[in-house]
Design a protein around this motif. Structure first.
Motif, mmCIF file in Angstrom:
data_model
loop_
_atom_site.group_PDB
_atom_site.id
_atom_site.type_symbol
_atom_site.label_atom_id
_atom_site.label_comp_id
_atom_site.label_asym_id
_atom_site.label_seq_id
_atom_site.Cartn_x
_atom_site.Cartn_y
_atom_site.Cartn_z
ATOM 1 N N HIS A 262 18.588 -24.443 -27.569
ATOM 2 C CA HIS A 262 17.750 -23.309 -27.938
ATOM 3 C C HIS A 262 16.467 -23.302 -27.133
ATOM 4 C CE1 HIS A 262 20.542 -23.643 -31.314
ATOM 5 N NE2 HIS A 262 20.187 -22.400 -31.683
ATOM 6 N N THR A 265 11.714 -20.148 -28.551
ATOM 7 C CA THR A 265 11.670 -19.182 -29.660
ATOM 8 C C THR A 265 12.790 -19.423 -30.661
ATOM 9 O OG1 THR A 265 13.041 -17.578 -28.487
ATOM 10 C CG2 THR A 265 10.644 -17.467 -28.132
ATOM 11 N N GLY A 266 13.643 -20.379 -30.376
ATOM 12 C CA GLY A 266 14.738 -20.678 -31.296
ATOM 13 C C GLY A 266 16.024 -19.927 -31.002
ATOM 14 N N GLN A 267 16.051 -19.110 -29.916
ATOM 15 C CA GLN A 267 17.240 -18.365 -29.567
ATOM 16 C C GLN A 267 18.173 -19.240 -28.740
ATOM 17 O OE1 GLN A 267 17.959 -15.320 -30.659
ATOM 18 N NE2 GLN A 267 16.034 -15.348 -31.834
#
Length: 469
Positions: A262, A265-267
């Motif tokens: 990831h 931003t956690g994406q």
């Protein structure tokens, strides 16, 4: 629409026929008809939009919050139906004639000069779009009698309330800067006006209102009126089909059970540029990667579109010439059976045309400027009309039929069975002229009968000539 009372003397029938309770009508009497006429013009213009491809789907409001595709397609079946039928009914010019040769020649000259037969083609198309059309006779600046077609968006005919509903006034107008400017034609005058104000008036010599209404049926129902809702529904169904195809073409990739790195931003970080998906985690072998399947509704949509299209042609009573079943029948009899509904419709319209044209032309011709002095009642009897359907013809079969009729019917009737003979009377005159020319040629090039007999027999009575003593 329903019948209405528009004023003390003003009425409109459910067929849209304007009636006035009086023998004479003037410009101030027209105002009650204008409001009703404006409403009907809105209806006529919506019909024209269907013919011209400016359908309602193009004017629908756009939803700014919708993220779905918004394709708006127009299938112009209205124009196809109108043009196909008009070409069938008026694609070949009709024959209008008189019995007497000299007057008929003058009539044909005037028909060519005035382009009346072409004007009738335009009238036929207007009837298919609006349900009615008008023919107006007038004298131009050089006092020559002419005709024009008037669309119902720019004119209307007023009839009396008598049993025969005799026409008592025809109004031709245009609207400029919110002013209605035009002319009122009565049985004796042409009155020019601007709204309610008369600007000029002068007499004419026709003796009757020089206008006639043409229509295909007494209901004044047009082809567009019959199929308007079907055409608009077809547009909606076809547009919806295209929108769904586009929506589901934006397919969603489904990835289950596969861990990815990831970003901040956690994406998940996924790189599909090279069409390769790399997942190094050993648990990825149990993962699932595929696309979310779209529902398949194509067959149902196609069946609906085909059903609506078939209903359009059946309701309009017009043959779909592009239909595979229709094109597969090549025999003349099979084609005529498939054209039977359109033929029945054309026959009914032909009768209405004949009645209206007989009255209209007898009024114009009795003026004396076209064919010379003529009695109106005699013209009503003597005018003949022949309409031809514009279909593929079997000329060999026609020639065989005409030949078999020899000696059974008149030569004019015999020639009228041939589709390529537009005017049997003219053709008979050509045949007569050719026969005279052949006879004259034979007389000029052949020996005399006396010389022929003398040469063959050695003299008259089989004896040689002897010199006189």
């Amino acid at each position: 629409m329903e019948a209405k009372v528009l004023g003390d003397k003003h009425f409109v029938t459910k067929q849209g026929v304007y009636l006035f309770n009086g023998d004479q009508i003037d410009v101030p009497d027209l105002r009650p008809f204008y409001i009703e006429q404006d409403n009907r013009v809105n209806h006529y213009e919506s019909n024209y939009d269907i013919y011209a491809g400016q359908h309602a789907i193009l004017r629908k409001a756009v939803d700014p919050d919708s993220w779905r595709p918004d394709n708006r397609l127009v299938s112009n079946w209205g124009a196809y139906v109108v043009d196909t039928y008009s070409g069938y009914f008026m694609g070949r010019k009709p024959t209008i004639s008189l019995d007497e040769t000299t007057t008929n020649d003058r009539l044909q000259d005037w028909l060519n000069e005035s382009s009346l037969l072409d004007i009738l083609t335009e009238c036929s198309k207007q009837i298919s779009i609006y349900g009615r059309s008008y023919l107006l006779g007038f004298q131009d600046e050089e006092s020559r009698t002419n005709t024009i077609s008037v669309e119902p968006t720019n004119g209307f005919l007023v009839y009396s309330t008598s049993v025969k509903n005799k026409p008592i006034g025809f109004v031709r107008y245009n609207v400029y800067n919110n002013k209605r400017i035009g002319e009122l034609y009565t049985d004796s005058e042409v009155i020019e006006f601007e709204d309610d104000r008369i600007t000029d008036r002068h007499n004419h010599l026709f003796g009757e209102v020089p206008a006639v209404e043409l229509y295909a049926n007494v209901e004044r129902l047009s082809l567009i009126d019959k199929v308007k809702s079907l055409v608009e529904t077809y547009d909606e169904a076809l547009s919806q089909k295209v929108n769904q195809n586009e929506y589901f073409d934006n397919a969603l990739l489904k990835i289950l059970g596969i861990p990815f790195e990831h970003d901040e931003t956690g994406q998940p970080i996924i790189d599909l540029k090279n069409r390769v998906l790399v997942a190094e985690d050993p648990d990825s072998k149990d993962g699932v990667i595929d696309f979310v399947s779209k529902p398949d509704n194509d067959g149902t949509q196609e069946n609906l579109l085909n059903r609506i299209k078939d209903d359009i042609f059946q309701t309009a009573m017009v043959a779909n010439l592009n239909d595979k079943v229709f094109s597969g029948n090549t025999s003349g009899v099979a084609i005529k059976y498939k054209l039977l509904p359109m033929q029945n419709q054309a026959l009914n319209e032909e009768r209405k045309f004949t009645i209206a044209l007989r009255k209209f032309l007898s009024t114009l011709l009795s003026l004396g400027q076209i064919i010379g002095t003529a009695d109106k009642d005699s013209l009503m009897r003597d005018l003949t009309f022949k309409f031809y359907r514009n279909v593929p013809e079997d000329l060999a079969n026609e020639a065989d039929t005409a030949q078999k009729l020899d000696g059974i019917v008149s030569q004019e009737t015999q020639l009228s069975t041939l589709s390529f003979v537009d005017d049997p009377k003219t053709e008979m005159q050509r045949m007569k002229d050719e026969g005279i020319d052949k006879a004259l040629t034979a007389v000029k090039t052949s020996a005399s009968a006396t010389d022929l007999i003398t040469n063959q027999s050695g003299g008259l009575n089989g004896q040689e000539d002897k010199p006189a003593n």
